[in-house]
Design a protein around this motif. Structure first.
Motif, PDB file in Angstrom:
ATOM      1  N   ASN A 202      56.426  34.593  37.067  1.00 19.33           N
ATOM      2  CA  ASN A 202      56.355  33.283  37.717  1.00 19.33           C
ATOM      3  C   ASN A 202      54.973  33.013  38.294  1.00 19.33           C
ATOM      4  O   ASN A 202      54.466  31.899  38.256  1.00 19.33           O
ATOM      5  CB  ASN A 202      57.398  33.181  38.835  1.00 19.33           C
ATOM      6  CG  ASN A 202      58.789  33.016  38.252  1.00 19.33           C
ATOM      7  OD1 ASN A 202      58.940  32.506  37.140  1.00 19.33           O
ATOM      8  ND2 ASN A 202      59.777  33.478  38.985  1.00 19.33           N
ATOM      9  N   LEU A 203      54.394  34.066  38.830  1.00 17.58           N
ATOM     10  CA  LEU A 203      53.073  33.948  39.437  1.00 17.58           C
ATOM     11  C   LEU A 203      52.042  33.557  38.391  1.00 17.58           C
ATOM     12  O   LEU A 203      51.241  32.641  38.583  1.00 17.58           O
ATOM     13  CB  LEU A 203      52.719  35.313  40.042  1.00 17.58           C
ATOM     14  CG  LEU A 203      51.798  35.326  41.248  1.00 17.58           C
ATOM     15  CD1 LEU A 203      52.423  34.540  42.386  1.00 17.58           C
ATOM     16  CD2 LEU A 203      51.554  36.768  41.675  1.00 17.58           C
ATOM     17  N   SER A 204      52.097  34.230  37.257  1.00 18.14           N
ATOM     18  CA  SER A 204      51.089  33.974  36.225  1.00 18.14           C
ATOM     19  C   SER A 204      51.245  32.576  35.648  1.00 18.14           C
ATOM     20  O   SER A 204      50.275  31.942  35.232  1.00 18.14           O
ATOM     21  CB  SER A 204      51.162  35.036  35.135  1.00 18.14           C
ATOM     22  OG  SER A 204      52.122  34.668  34.184  1.00 18.14           O
ATOM     23  N   LYS A 205      52.493  32.072  35.643  1.00 17.20           N
ATOM     24  CA  LYS A 205      52.704  30.725  35.113  1.00 17.20           C
ATOM     25  C   LYS A 205      51.998  29.686  35.959  1.00 17.20           C
ATOM     26  O   LYS A 205      51.581  28.642  35.478  1.00 17.20           O
ATOM     27  CB  LYS A 205      54.210  30.416  35.093  1.00 17.20           C
ATOM     28  CG  LYS A 205      54.912  30.898  33.845  1.00 17.20           C
ATOM     29  CD  LYS A 205      56.359  30.394  33.862  1.00 17.20           C
ATOM     30  CE  LYS A 205      57.200  31.221  32.918  1.00 17.20           C
ATOM     31  NZ  LYS A 205      58.612  31.208  33.322  1.00 17.20           N
ATOM     32  N   LYS A 206      51.892  29.985  37.246  1.00 17.78           N
ATOM     33  CA  LYS A 206      51.296  29.004  38.155  1.00 17.78           C
ATOM     34  C   LYS A 206      49.769  29.022  38.079  1.00 17.78           C
ATOM     35  O   LYS A 206      49.120  28.101  38.540  1.00 17.78           O
ATOM     36  CB  LYS A 206      51.716  29.319  39.600  1.00 17.78           C
ATOM     37  CG  LYS A 206      53.122  28.812  39.920  1.00 17.78           C
ATOM     38  CD  LYS A 206      53.396  28.999  41.410  1.00 17.78           C
ATOM     39  CE  LYS A 206      54.849  29.331  41.637  1.00 17.78           C
ATOM     40  NZ  LYS A 206      55.065  30.164  42.800  1.00 17.78           N
ATOM     41  N   LEU A 207      49.202  30.100  37.544  1.00 16.06           N
ATOM     42  CA  LEU A 207      47.755  30.222  37.551  1.00 16.06           C
ATOM     43  C   LEU A 207      47.120  29.480  36.377  1.00 16.06           C
ATOM     44  O   LEU A 207      47.757  29.256  35.354  1.00 16.06           O
ATOM     45  CB  LEU A 207      47.379  31.705  37.467  1.00 16.06           C
ATOM     46  CG  LEU A 207      47.764  32.527  38.696  1.00 16.06           C
ATOM     47  CD1 LEU A 207      47.645  34.008  38.389  1.00 16.06           C
ATOM     48  CD2 LEU A 207      46.906  32.157  39.892  1.00 16.06           C
ATOM     49  N   ALA A 208      45.859  29.155  36.564  1.00 17.95           N
ATOM     50  CA  ALA A 208      45.122  28.517  35.476  1.00 17.95           C
ATOM     51  C   ALA A 208      44.955  29.514  34.325  1.00 17.95           C
ATOM     52  O   ALA A 208      44.952  30.724  34.528  1.00 17.95           O
ATOM     53  CB  ALA A 208      43.753  28.073  35.987  1.00 17.95           C
TER      54      ALA A 208
ATOM     55  N   ASP B 230      42.539  30.476  32.598  1.00 17.60           N
ATOM     56  CA  ASP B 230      41.393  31.392  32.568  1.00 17.60           C
ATOM     57  C   ASP B 230      41.234  32.191  33.867  1.00 17.60           C
ATOM     58  O   ASP B 230      40.205  32.802  34.105  1.00 17.60           O
ATOM     59  CB  ASP B 230      40.120  30.574  32.292  1.00 17.60           C
ATOM     60  CG  ASP B 230      39.996  29.427  33.284  1.00 17.60           C
ATOM     61  OD1 ASP B 230      40.981  29.191  34.033  1.00 17.60           O
ATOM     62  OD2 ASP B 230      38.935  28.782  33.328  1.00 17.60           O
ATOM     63  N   SER B 231      42.239  32.134  34.714  1.00 10.58           N
ATOM     64  CA  SER B 231      42.116  32.838  35.987  1.00 10.58           C
ATOM     65  C   SER B 231      41.995  34.339  35.765  1.00 10.58           C
ATOM     66  O   SER B 231      42.729  34.910  34.947  1.00 10.58           O
ATOM     67  CB  SER B 231      43.337  32.527  36.860  1.00 10.58           C
ATOM     68  OG  SER B 231      43.389  33.446  37.921  1.00 10.58           O
ATOM     69  N   PRO B 232      41.071  34.994  36.472  1.00 12.01           N
ATOM     70  CA  PRO B 232      40.905  36.443  36.298  1.00 12.01           C
ATOM     71  C   PRO B 232      42.128  37.218  36.783  1.00 12.01           C
ATOM     72  O   PRO B 232      42.383  38.342  36.327  1.00 12.01           O
ATOM     73  CB  PRO B 232      39.679  36.769  37.149  1.00 12.01           C
ATOM     74  CG  PRO B 232      39.612  35.665  38.162  1.00 12.01           C
ATOM     75  CD  PRO B 232      40.165  34.444  37.493  1.00 12.01           C
ATOM     76  N   ILE B 233      42.896  36.589  37.699  1.00 14.37           N
ATOM     77  CA  ILE B 233      44.058  37.280  38.236  1.00 14.37           C
ATOM     78  C   ILE B 233      45.096  37.514  37.142  1.00 14.37           C
ATOM     79  O   ILE B 233      45.818  38.494  37.140  1.00 14.37           O
ATOM     80  CB  ILE B 233      44.668  36.457  39.384  1.00 14.37           C
ATOM     81  CG1 ILE B 233      43.606  36.212  40.448  1.00 14.37           C
ATOM     82  CG2 ILE B 233      45.848  37.173  40.023  1.00 14.37           C
ATOM     83  CD1 ILE B 233      44.012  35.252  41.537  1.00 14.37           C
ATOM     84  N   ARG B 234      45.126  36.596  36.177  1.00 14.21           N
ATOM     85  CA  ARG B 234      46.109  36.700  35.092  1.00 14.21           C
ATOM     86  C   ARG B 234      46.061  38.053  34.397  1.00 14.21           C
ATOM     87  O   ARG B 234      47.082  38.683  34.171  1.00 14.21           O
ATOM     88  CB  ARG B 234      45.838  35.611  34.060  1.00 14.21           C
ATOM     89  CG  ARG B 234      46.579  34.351  34.421  1.00 14.21           C
ATOM     90  CD  ARG B 234      46.755  33.528  33.192  1.00 14.21           C
ATOM     91  NE  ARG B 234      48.142  33.110  33.114  1.00 14.21           N
ATOM     92  CZ  ARG B 234      48.590  32.174  32.296  1.00 14.21           C
ATOM     93  NH1 ARG B 234      47.774  31.593  31.455  1.00 14.21           N
ATOM     94  NH2 ARG B 234      49.831  31.840  32.290  1.00 14.21           N
ATOM     95  N   SER B 235      44.857  38.475  34.089  1.00 14.90           N
ATOM     96  CA  SER B 235      44.754  39.742  33.366  1.00 14.90           C
ATOM     97  C   SER B 235      45.254  40.881  34.232  1.00 14.90           C
ATOM     98  O   SER B 235      45.895  41.823  33.756  1.00 14.90           O
ATOM     99  CB  SER B 235      43.303  39.985  32.933  1.00 14.90           C
ATOM    100  OG  SER B 235      42.502  40.106  34.087  1.00 14.90           O
ATOM    101  N   LYS B 236      44.984  40.776  35.539  1.00 13.60           N
ATOM    102  CA  LYS B 236      45.464  41.822  36.444  1.00 13.60           C
ATOM    103  C   LYS B 236      46.993  41.866  36.418  1.00 13.60           C
ATOM    104  O   LYS B 236      47.602  42.921  36.429  1.00 13.60           O
ATOM    105  CB  LYS B 236      44.972  41.552  37.869  1.00 13.60           C
ATOM    106  CG  LYS B 236      43.506  41.850  38.035  1.00 13.60           C
ATOM    107  CD  LYS B 236      43.161  42.070  39.483  1.00 13.60           C
ATOM    108  CE  LYS B 236      41.697  42.471  39.587  1.00 13.60           C
ATOM    109  NZ  LYS B 236      40.992  41.742  40.634  1.00 13.60           N
ATOM    110  N   ILE B 237      47.563  40.661  36.425  1.00 11.73           N
ATOM    111  CA  ILE B 237      49.030  40.602  36.394  1.00 11.73           C
ATOM    112  C   ILE B 237      49.562  41.240  35.124  1.00 11.73           C
ATOM    113  O   ILE B 237      50.513  42.023  35.150  1.00 11.73           O
ATOM    114  CB  ILE B 237      49.503  39.137  36.514  1.00 11.73           C
ATOM    115  CG1 ILE B 237      49.260  38.647  37.930  1.00 11.73           C
ATOM    116  CG2 ILE B 237      50.974  39.011  36.158  1.00 11.73           C
ATOM    117  CD1 ILE B 237      49.615  37.209  38.174  1.00 11.73           C
TER     118      ILE B 237
END
Lengths: 594, 379
Positions: free
Chosen positions: A343-349, A351-358
């Motif tokens: 759910n968290l990753s869906k909310k992110l842009a 190209d957000s760097p956090i996505r890869s961490k997730i």
């Protein structure tokens, strides 16, 4: 008849009414020599009257009529007091969970057995209507009906919601009735004299009246006055006299002794942990377990991730809700974490760097093959071989466990706050009858009475100690005949271990006298909520040692509050009367509205 | 009533109603009701209406009445009625679970009280306080009100005596079973059974117990004649009522004195509360009228008091300040059909009277005319 021979005063005092309506019908039968009834039935009629005879003014008759409820001593005392001293007009102000409904049922039944009450109106919050109907029918054999159609008002015992009853066209119907008994549950909703609720009750004709509330005073001494005036106008004098005699300040009584005495004429309050109310013991067992390497990796990964986010966010606790959730979920199950991460990753842009961490974390989840906690829980359940309820905070964990148990041939039923009443009842039924295990996400709310089960497993721990207490309260309540065994699954090397240490070893909350925890927490939380404190510790700590130290100091402050509360108690005992009013007001003022 | 007494009570009822007993143990009885009993006990007015209109043959209900639930083997089809409030785990958990599962999958229970299929017999606990027993008792009371009975004449020597000579004279007695209720906010009851001889005018107490030890029959036995009444029914009733009135007047009246005192106390309390309020209200009204601040004021009054308008400003402020101690959006100002303060006072006074007023009621349980051998010695 020689009525002039009878003493005049007696004649004046007690009117004697002789019913002769039967005579004509008897005469007709003699004249026509029949039709006559059966001699056996004639005898049975006489015996029925003998069997149901109310032989004395004082004895509780209803007990012989009750087979499906065994009232507790304090409930019987309350019923006797209301009948013989308060004469059927009383406020039942027991603390939550001591069975006010049972007390009201006993009193109502007694009056019905004595044929002094027929027409009865019971006003309760809409959500409790069916529960009242059920209890009166099953426990007391009173044919109560829930008001749904206008003609239901004609039934003898009607249960309805206040909101319905006070509205037209119902209101006008009720105003024209004469009620032998009115019972109002959650009567603190009548604390304000100017509300329609209050005025509505004032307008009703009633002989006996019971007001049920755990919190007769919430904010203001006047609430107490209003409630009692509704029941017995003039009991505390007029408003001005009451204020002059008993009120020092809005929230502060004076002349407590006098007030207490006046109150004891119309109000009964049983407290938990007081004489007569017996609870069985709580036995707590912590089950330490060690995570597999993969699980530990996930835990560490999530913890690091959460902490990084917190720091990059400038230490703002308010915006970190989902991060804290993540931290809590990782203690419960990988499924719970997984859902939140997705759910968290869906909310992110994109190209957000956090996505890869997730996604790195998700990979860690995929690497996990076993679930140490679920295995431990299952072994535990197999070992005890009795009914057990498992509590978890997360729906994902609940579903995972359902699946896991079912794969291993263990019959479990779920229980959720979101289920409707019927489904909840059905689940409860299955649990009573067939399933060994119930997996519940909801601890609060009425209706979950699990006295037949005396094992519970905390699969994960809520960070709010009151929720832990609520969970225990489902099983450890009046009517529980066994000692309650509480198992805590504690994963070593995680925040859960710390919380458990804190609650179990530092303040010993699991075995605490019921009702004491809320006092301690309330004092503690004057400086911010327990949950918030924990979150901060966790997010701000740089090392395991940091956490240890901080949690330890949290424990210290809880401990000192507990000692304070305990000392307060000692002082209170020295001046019992004062204590009665004081704690009375403390309690009434602070308890949450049920 | 203990289990044995209840069992015997119910069995006598079923027998009197000509129900056919299918199975009887000390623990339970299984019975097929007679038509008469079915109409009275099963609450099926539509069914019986249908039978009566169409002339179809009726199928009466069967029941298993359980007197001793603790020793009853479990019912294989029945789930617990309640899951939340039932006090104990059902004796057969597997069956209960299955039943619960069937419920969700839509296996509806039959119309005959939770039965499954036409062969199943509904099972009910009949213990003291159960609705079924209460119902049977109520029905018995309804259908056992008036009887006429003769003492049997069948024991050896008496028959010979009777046959050898002329017919035996039977003395008519009126028996009234009477309930006395002493009620205030609580209640005490007494049952009296009084017999009055319509020949001698003798009164006997505890008459029903004596009758229950006699052999009585509804038919006049052979070789027997009844004596002509010397007292009328009204005289009998009057004598019995008089006896009981005396009894009532001689019984302990402390309870009534206390109740009357409570009544007075409660009235005093109400007076102390309402009377100053009423006075206040009257004064306020007068003031308000004088100063045109209430809506209820009539136009003529406004005109009449118009000259006092200069004072009204000060008083208006006082009046509007009054309700400011409590604010609640849900106030009752424009609620319809409010009772006035005076009506409320009256209502409260009446409630108190209703609650505490001591009163005694004398009512009939049932009545009989009994013919007994005239030389019968009543002890």
């Amino acid at each position: 008849m020689n009525e002039d021979l009878q003493p005049q005063h007696a004649e004046e005092r007690v009117p004697l009414r002789i019913d002769r309506s039967w005579l004509e019908s008897f005469r007709t039968r003699i004249d026509h020599n029949g039709p006559w009834d059966d001699w056996t039935l004639f005898q049975l009629a006489y015996e029925a009257e003998q069997a149901r005879l109310v032989k004395s003014f004082d004895e509780l008759q209803c007990l012989t009529h009750l087979t499906s409820v065994e009232p507790l001593p304090h409930q019987l005392d309350t019923a006797r007091k209301v009948l013989h001293e308060m004469r059927g007009r009383a406020i039942l102000a027991d603390e939550v969970g001591l069975g006010k409904t049972i007390e009201a049922g006993l009193i109502l039944k007694e009056y019905m057995v004595r044929n002094l009450v027929k027409k009865t109106l019971i006003l309760v919050p809409a959500s409790l209507v069916l529960q009242w109907v059920r209890e009166l029918n099953h426990k007391f054999g009173i044919s109560a009906v829930a008001q749904k159609k206008p003609y239901h008002w004609q039934s003898e015992v009607v249960v309805a919601s206040m909101d319905t009853a006070k509205r037209e066209p119902h209101r006008s119907i009720l105003m024209d009735q004469e009620y032998d008994m009115i019972i109002i549950d959650e009567a603190h909703k009548l604390k304000n004299r100017k509300t329609t609720n209050y005025q509505f009750i004032v307008q009703l004709r009633k002989k006996f009246c019971l007001l049920l509330t755990a919190t007769p005073v919430q904010n203001d001494m006047n609430e107490l006055y209003n409630l009692i005036t509704l029941l017995k106008p003039g009991q505390l004098g007029r408003q001005g006299e009451y204020s002059a005699n008993y009120v020092a300040d809005k929230r502060l009584p004076k002349n407590e002794g006098g007030l207490q005495q006046e109150l004891s004429k119309v109000m009964i309050r049983n407290r938990r942990g007081e004489g007569g109310v017996h609870f069985t013991k709580r036995i707590v067992k912590n089950i330490p377990l060690t995570l597999s390497a993969e699980e530990q990796a996930l835990y560490d990964g999530v913890t690091t991730f959460v902490r990084e986010q917190y720091q990059s966010n400038g230490g703002d606790l308010g915006s970190m809700f989902s991060m804290i959730t993540l931290q809590r979920e990782v203690c419960s199950s990988r499924d719970a974490v997984f859902l939140t991460l997705v759910n968290l990753s869906k909310k992110l842009a994109e190209d957000s760097p956090i996505r890869s961490k997730i996604w790195e974390l998700v990979d860690l989840i995929k690497g996990i093959k076993e679930n140490t906690k679920a295995e431990t829980a299952m072994n535990l359940i197999r070992e005890m071989n009795e009914k057990v309820i498992i509590f978890t905070e997360y729906r994902a964990t609940q579903e995972y466990l359902m699946q896991y148990f079912s794969n291993h041939g263990l019959l479990a039923v779920p229980y959720r706050g979101g289920m409707n009443r019927g489904k909840k009842d059905w689940m409860m039924d299955l649990f009573r009858g067939r399933a060994q295990v119930m997996i519940a996400t909801e601890a609060g709310g009425e209706g979950i009475n699990l006295q037949f089960c005396h094992h519970m497993i905390n699969f994960d721990l809520p960070w709010n100690p009151m929720r832990v207490e609520q969970r225990i309260g489902r099983v450890h309540r009046l009517g529980q005949t066994n000692d309650v065994k509480i198992y805590n699954l504690s994963t070593q090397g995680t925040i859960e271990e710390h919380i458990l240490n804190l609650l179990h070893e530092k303040i010993n909350m699991f075995e605490m006298v019921i009702g004491r925890l809320d006092m301690i927490l309330e004092r503690f939380e004057e400086q911010g909520s327990f949950e918030r404190n924990l979150s901060r510790i966790l997010l701000e700590a740089n090392s395991k040692e940091d956490i240890d130290r901080e949690v330890h100091s949290l424990g210290q402050s809880l401990n000192s509050i507990r000692d304070e509360v305990h000392t307060d108690k000692t002082i209170q005992i020295q001046d019992e009367r004062r204590a009665a009013v004081q704690s009375f007001l403390n309690q009434y003022g602070t308890e949450a509205e049920a | 009533m203990n289990t044995d007494q209840i069992s015997s009570y119910v069995m006598r009822y079923l027998d009197a109603m000509s129900c056919s007993i299918m199975e009887k143990t000390p623990v339970y009885v299984t019975v097929k009701l007679s038509e008469q009993a079915d109409r009275l006990l099963t609450n099926r007015p539509y069914y019986w209406g249908f039978i009566d209109r169409t002339g179809t043959e009726a199928e009466t209900m069967r029941y298993t009445f359980v007197f001793d639930p603790a020793n009853m083997p479990p019912d294989p089809y029945r789930a617990p009625i309640s899951y939340v409030t039932a006090p104990s785990v059902p004796a057969n958990p597997v069956a209960a679970g299955e039943a619960a599962i069937q419920r969700t999958f839509g296996v509806a229970p039959g119309f005959n009280g939770g039965a499954r299929g036409p062969d199943r017999i509904p099972r009910e606990n009949v213990d003291f306080g159960s609705r079924r027993l209460a119902q049977i008792m109520d029905v018995a009371k309804e259908s056992g009100r008036f009887v006429s009975l003769y003492e049997s004449l069948d024991s050896g020597s008496e028959i010979q005596f009777a046959r050898g000579r002329h017919s035996v004279a039977y003395e008519p007695w009126i028996m009234l079973n009477i309930k006395l209720e002493f009620a205030c906010d609580l209640k005490r009851e007494e049952v009296h059974s009084i017999g009055f001889s319509l020949i001698s005018g003798a009164l006997h107490t505890n008459f029903m117990n004596k009758m229950m030890q006699c052999e009585l029959t509804p038919k006049l036995p052979a070789q027997v004649h009844t004596m002509a009444w010397r007292y009328s029914l009204d005289q009998a009733v009057q004598q019995i009522e008089h006896l009981l009135t005396e009894h009532v007047r001689n019984s302990d009246e402390t309870w009534a004195v206390e109740a009357s005192e409570r009544l007075e106390d409660e009235w005093d309390r109400l007076a102390a509360y309402y009377e100053p309020l009423l006075k206040e209200e009257a004064e306020n009204k007068a003031k308000a009228t004088a100063n045109e601040v209430t809506v209820s004021v009539t136009e003529s009054e406004i005109e009449a008091k118009a000259d006092q308008a200069s004072q009204s400003i000060i008083l208006t402020i006082e009046v509007t300040e009054e309700p400011s101690d409590e604010t609640d959006q849900e106030t009752t100002d424009n609620e319809p059909n409010q009772r006035t303060l005076e009506e409320q006072y009256e209502m409260r006074r009446n409630e108190i009277e209703w609650q505490f007023q001591p009163r005694i009621e004398m009512s009939i349980i049932n009545a009989a005319i009994v013919y007994l051998r005239s030389n019968k010695v009543m002890t």
